[in-house]
Design an enzyme around this catalytic site. Structure first.
Site, PDB file in Angstrom:
ATOM      1  N   ARG A   1       0.876  -1.187   0.000  1.00  0.00           N
ATOM      2  CA  ARG A   1       0.000   0.000   0.000  1.00  0.00           C
ATOM      3  C   ARG A   1       0.899   1.217   0.000  1.00  0.00           C
ATOM      4  O   ARG A   1       1.709   1.400   0.911  1.00  0.00           O
ATOM      5  CB  ARG A   1      -0.901   0.005   1.238  1.00  0.00           C
ATOM      6  CG  ARG A   1      -1.554   1.347   1.471  1.00  0.00           C
ATOM      7  CD  ARG A   1      -2.648   1.302   2.502  1.00  0.00           C
ATOM      8  NE  ARG A   1      -3.829   0.635   1.964  1.00  0.00           N
ATOM      9  CZ  ARG A   1      -5.038   0.705   2.513  1.00  0.00           C
ATOM     10  NH1 ARG A   1      -5.228   1.403   3.607  1.00  0.00           N
ATOM     11  NH2 ARG A   1      -6.056   0.074   1.975  1.00  0.00           N
TER      12      ARG A   1
ATOM     13  N   HIS B   1      -7.456   0.806  -6.330  1.00  0.00           N
ATOM     14  CA  HIS B   1      -7.663  -0.066  -5.164  1.00  0.00           C
ATOM     15  C   HIS B   1      -8.344  -1.350  -5.653  1.00  0.00           C
ATOM     16  O   HIS B   1      -9.512  -1.600  -5.361  1.00  0.00           O
ATOM     17  CB  HIS B   1      -8.506   0.669  -4.118  1.00  0.00           C
ATOM     18  CG  HIS B   1      -8.426   0.085  -2.742  1.00  0.00           C
ATOM     19  ND1 HIS B   1      -7.655  -1.030  -2.434  1.00  0.00           N
ATOM     20  CD2 HIS B   1      -9.028   0.451  -1.569  1.00  0.00           C
ATOM     21  CE1 HIS B   1      -7.791  -1.309  -1.144  1.00  0.00           C
ATOM     22  NE2 HIS B   1      -8.608  -0.428  -0.603  1.00  0.00           N
TER      23      HIS B   1
ATOM     24  N   GLN C   1     -10.160  -3.912  -3.174  1.00  0.00           N
ATOM     25  CA  GLN C   1     -11.456  -3.436  -2.676  1.00  0.00           C
ATOM     26  C   GLN C   1     -12.551  -3.701  -3.700  1.00  0.00           C
ATOM     27  O   GLN C   1     -13.641  -4.154  -3.365  1.00  0.00           O
ATOM     28  CB  GLN C   1     -11.367  -1.939  -2.360  1.00  0.00           C
ATOM     29  CG  GLN C   1     -12.669  -1.324  -1.883  1.00  0.00           C
ATOM     30  CD  GLN C   1     -13.086  -1.817  -0.501  1.00  0.00           C
ATOM     31  OE1 GLN C   1     -12.300  -1.756   0.434  1.00  0.00           O
ATOM     32  NE2 GLN C   1     -14.314  -2.295  -0.380  1.00  0.00           N
TER      33      GLN C   1
ATOM     34  N   ASP D   1     -17.238   7.384  -1.107  1.00  0.00           N
ATOM     35  CA  ASP D   1     -15.939   7.297  -0.424  1.00  0.00           C
ATOM     36  C   ASP D   1     -15.623   8.698   0.102  1.00  0.00           C
ATOM     37  O   ASP D   1     -16.250   9.684  -0.305  1.00  0.00           O
ATOM     38  CB  ASP D   1     -14.876   6.810  -1.438  1.00  0.00           C
ATOM     39  CG  ASP D   1     -13.494   6.616  -0.820  1.00  0.00           C
ATOM     40  OD1 ASP D   1     -13.386   6.540   0.415  1.00  0.00           O
ATOM     41  OD2 ASP D   1     -12.507   6.545  -1.589  1.00  0.00           O
TER      42      ASP D   1
ATOM     43  N   CYS E   1     -16.284   1.833   0.891  1.00  0.00           N
ATOM     44  CA  CYS E   1     -15.067   1.052   1.149  1.00  0.00           C
ATOM     45  C   CYS E   1     -14.613   1.181   2.599  1.00  0.00           C
ATOM     46  O   CYS E   1     -13.909   0.309   3.093  1.00  0.00           O
ATOM     47  CB  CYS E   1     -13.958   1.490   0.198  1.00  0.00           C
ATOM     48  SG  CYS E   1     -13.617   3.257   0.257  1.00  0.00           S
TER      49      CYS E   1
ATOM     50  N   ARG F   1     -13.669  -8.451   1.727  1.00  0.00           N
ATOM     51  CA  ARG F   1     -12.238  -8.202   1.481  1.00  0.00           C
ATOM     52  C   ARG F   1     -11.444  -9.475   1.778  1.00  0.00           C
ATOM     53  O   ARG F   1     -10.525  -9.834   1.040  1.00  0.00           O
ATOM     54  CB  ARG F   1     -11.735  -7.057   2.390  1.00  0.00           C
ATOM     55  CG  ARG F   1     -12.288  -5.689   2.084  1.00  0.00           C
ATOM     56  CD  ARG F   1     -11.843  -5.169   0.739  1.00  0.00           C
ATOM     57  NE  ARG F   1     -10.392  -5.126   0.619  1.00  0.00           N
ATOM     58  CZ  ARG F   1      -9.600  -4.145   1.085  1.00  0.00           C
ATOM     59  NH1 ARG F   1     -10.129  -3.103   1.705  1.00  0.00           N
ATOM     60  NH2 ARG F   1      -8.276  -4.181   0.925  1.00  0.00           N
TER      61      ARG F   1
END
Ligand code: CP
Ligand code: NVA
Length: 302
Positions: free
Chosen positions: A102, A129, A132, A219, A259, A287
């Site tokens: 990440r 991402h 996700q 988000d 998310c 996830r």
């Protein structure tokens, strides 16, 4: 599939195969059927940004698959003191079976894959991402039965989530609408690709965006690394909120996804969040299952 750097690298068939395996691994987990498919394997997890879900789901996922996971904070690694990613990649390839990273720049993830000799998984960059969105697609399919022909609406910043959702949804036959301010559109190349390959609408009118949506997604307005812009973004995104008035434009049985982490009172109201908490936390759970599928596909036969 050798790496998971961005969803654009996957074919539709590869994506559906991952989702199918995610469903199978979820079933095995729920029914206490052991699945030690990565016994003896080690995943290194490099974090240059904070994480709750990604860190815990990858770590637990590796344990459930019979392997191990190492949490590698960039504050402790030499990478944090300037050791080049090219060297880090070649060293870690001698010890590990896979790397999850990440970080900020997508190019760092690409370099890790280029210089290393083991699979690399993108656990979030400023650009994408992918993990996700695999979990998001698994969740939409669970609630809606299929992806083909369904509509996802994303409200807010044209950020990493918007970029990956556009690619993942279009590739699996969904239509996508993005309700965002004109200055905060998703990546221009992704928009171009989506217009050529599927049904994408970008509008400043959030009610138009939500019209007939099967899934409404939002988000945060300021992503990790954009903390200094937070106040300006609060002004720029005023009104880009998933509230009950917006939900009235979507289908009556529309699900809401986020998310997480969520900022209640900014991109989503407390009311809508709590009304749709089951969907949002199923999404968070997925996830684990979706990433285990990715781990099996990348690491099992190496
Ligand atoms: N959604 C997500 O990636 O959460 P974390 O930042 O907690 O990992
Ligand atoms: N867009 C958010 C997603 C967090 C999972 C960020 O990058 O901070």
């Amino acid at each position: 599939m050798k790496h998971l750097l961005k969803l654009g690298d996957l074919t539709k068939e590869e994506m559906l195969e991952t989702l199918g395996l995610a469903d199978q691994l979820k079933f095995e987990r729920k029914n206490n059927i052991p699945h030690p498919r990565l016994a003896g394997k080690t995943l290194g997890m490099i974090f240059q940004k904070s994480s709750t879900r990604t860190r815990v789901s990858f770590e637990v996922g590796m344990y459930q698959l019979g392997g191990n996971a190492l949490f590698l904070s960039s504050r402790d690694l030499q990478i944090g003191r300037g050791e080049p990613v090219q060297d880090t990649a070649r060293v870690l390839s001698r010890y590990l079976d896979g790397i999850m990273i990440r970080t900020y720049k997508q190019s760092e993830v690409e370099d890790l894959a280029k210089y290393g000799s083991i699979p690399v998984i993108n656990g979030l960059t400023d650009y994408a991402h992918p993990c996700q969105v695999l979990a998001d697609l698994q969740t939409i399919r669970e609630y809606k039965g299929s992806l083909l022909g369904k509509k996802l609406c994303f409200i807010g910043d044209g950020n990493n989530m918007a970029n990956s959702l556009i690619v993942g949804c279009i590739k699996t036959g969904m239509s996508v609408s993005i309700g965002c301010p004109a200055a905060y559109k998703p990546d221009a190349d992704i928009i171009k690709w989506a217009h050529e390959n599927g049904d994408l609408t970008i509008t400043e009118d959030i009610y138009e965006a939500a019209q007939g949506a099967d899934a409404v997604y939002t988000d945060v307005w300021a992503s990790m690394g954009m903390e200094e812009e937070a106040e300006k973004r609060k002004r720029d995104f005023a009104g880009y909120c998933v509230d009950s008035k917006l939900m009235a434009s979507a289908k009556p049985d529309a699900i809401v996804l986020h998310c997480l982490p969520a900022h209640r009172g900014e991109e989503i109201t407390e009311e809508v969040f709590e009304q749709h908490a089951n969907e949002i936390f199923d999404e968070a759970e997925n996830r684990l299952h979706a990433q285990k599928a990715v781990l099996v596909q990348l690491l099992e036969d190496r």
